[in-house]
Design an enzyme around this catalytic site. Sequence first.
Site, PDB file in Angstrom:
ATOM      1  N   HIS A  83     -14.370  -9.744  14.510  1.00 40.78           N
ATOM      2  CA  HIS A  83     -14.428  -8.300  14.811  1.00 40.78           C
ATOM      3  C   HIS A  83     -15.565  -8.004  15.792  1.00 40.78           C
ATOM      4  O   HIS A  83     -15.422  -7.184  16.692  1.00 40.78           O
ATOM      5  CB  HIS A  83     -14.582  -7.482  13.538  1.00 40.78           C
ATOM      6  N   HIS A 240      -5.077  -3.905  13.488  1.00 44.67           N
ATOM      7  CA  HIS A 240      -6.150  -4.813  13.085  1.00 44.67           C
ATOM      8  C   HIS A 240      -5.854  -6.247  13.532  1.00 44.67           C
ATOM      9  O   HIS A 240      -6.751  -6.977  13.956  1.00 44.67           O
ATOM     10  CB  HIS A 240      -6.422  -4.775  11.583  1.00 44.67           C
ATOM     11  N   ASP A 244      -8.208  -8.713  15.779  1.00 47.69           N
ATOM     12  CA  ASP A 244      -8.481 -10.124  15.468  1.00 47.69           C
ATOM     13  C   ASP A 244      -8.103 -11.011  16.655  1.00 47.69           C
ATOM     14  O   ASP A 244      -8.846 -11.922  17.023  1.00 47.69           O
ATOM     15  CB  ASP A 244      -7.645 -10.573  14.253  1.00 47.69           C
ATOM     16  N   HIS A 267      -5.524 -15.964  12.964  1.00 49.95           N
ATOM     17  CA  HIS A 267      -6.607 -16.750  13.571  1.00 49.95           C
ATOM     18  C   HIS A 267      -6.178 -18.174  13.913  1.00 49.95           C
ATOM     19  O   HIS A 267      -6.501 -18.706  14.960  1.00 49.95           O
ATOM     20  CB  HIS A 267      -7.797 -16.808  12.608  1.00 49.95           C
TER      21      HIS A 267
HETATM   22 ZN   LIG Z   1      -9.834  -9.171  10.924  1.00 54.54          ZN
END
Ligand SMILES: [Zn+2]
Length: 308
Positions: A83, A240, A244, A267
């Site tokens: 973040h 969100h 990321d 991720h």
């Molecule tokens: Zn996140």
Amino acid sequence: MAMSVLNQKTLSKPINISGVGLHTGKLVNMKISPAEPNAGITFKRTDLKKDNLIVPNIFNVTNTNLCTTVANEFGAKVSTIEHLMGAFFGQGIDNATVEIDDEEVPILDGSAKIFVEKINLAGIKISDTPIKIIKIDKKISFTDGSKFISIEPNKISLDIDFEIKYKNPLIGTQRNLVKVYEADLTDIYNSRTFCLYEDVEKLKQMNLGKGGSLENAVVVKEDKVLNEGGLRNKKEFENHKILDCMGDLYLSGCKIVGKVICSQGGHKLTNQLLRKTFIEKSNFSIIEIKQKNIPHTFINRNILKSIA
Ligand SMILES: [Zn+2]
């Protein structure tokens, strides 16, 4: 000033931020200081006496389970950097030193909102050194079961086209496309990390999420958001994931010109794609943006300004 937007930026003065780590649950103190041109983003673990510098990059990502962790060759690590990295990316911070006295970046409210506010409050200092950008020259894809991500050449912008698919009826399927250098990123920055109510207990069993609460994560139970006040924006879950993705893309070290398409990624997928892309030099080029060598494809100067 006319050209300076194409130059590297840092903070005008240091920022101090304290808060708990989402997974460790420990209180962390962080100081983000200005850094010289070409220094990039560096983390410094002040709780370690030596070998405590960690330069985040796609090849030193050591864990992508629920957050992004980077480590140096001596095993010093820092986690949940995404973040903060997303805030640096979106706000055009090329160079900064992040001193931190524990292994996890504070989660704050679960979004990049406070990082962005603090950066803007400190102000941005523009150097004389031109920015560099990475231009994607070939399409690269990475698939993992039903999860998919690709990056391909694009004219001037970084487009992130991201889709999530959840069985949960409230989250469901959401898709959004963000032009990172042109769009108003407020909704992206403000969107909080989220989890399903039934996963909270699993996280605790995995010894993760120890700092998690309704103060720093959206928790969804069936068709309800348990947080008072509900969602911050209509596509908060989706947005969100884009935050990321921005943070993870910035581990490449530069602004990227390309188009990312992702379905159900996170991720791990983003990192796998970047490893596959940057391991092969013919997949990309690095361009130093000086007025004289602006590629002819960059004809729209207004958009070019927004990249910097
Ligand atoms: Zn996140």
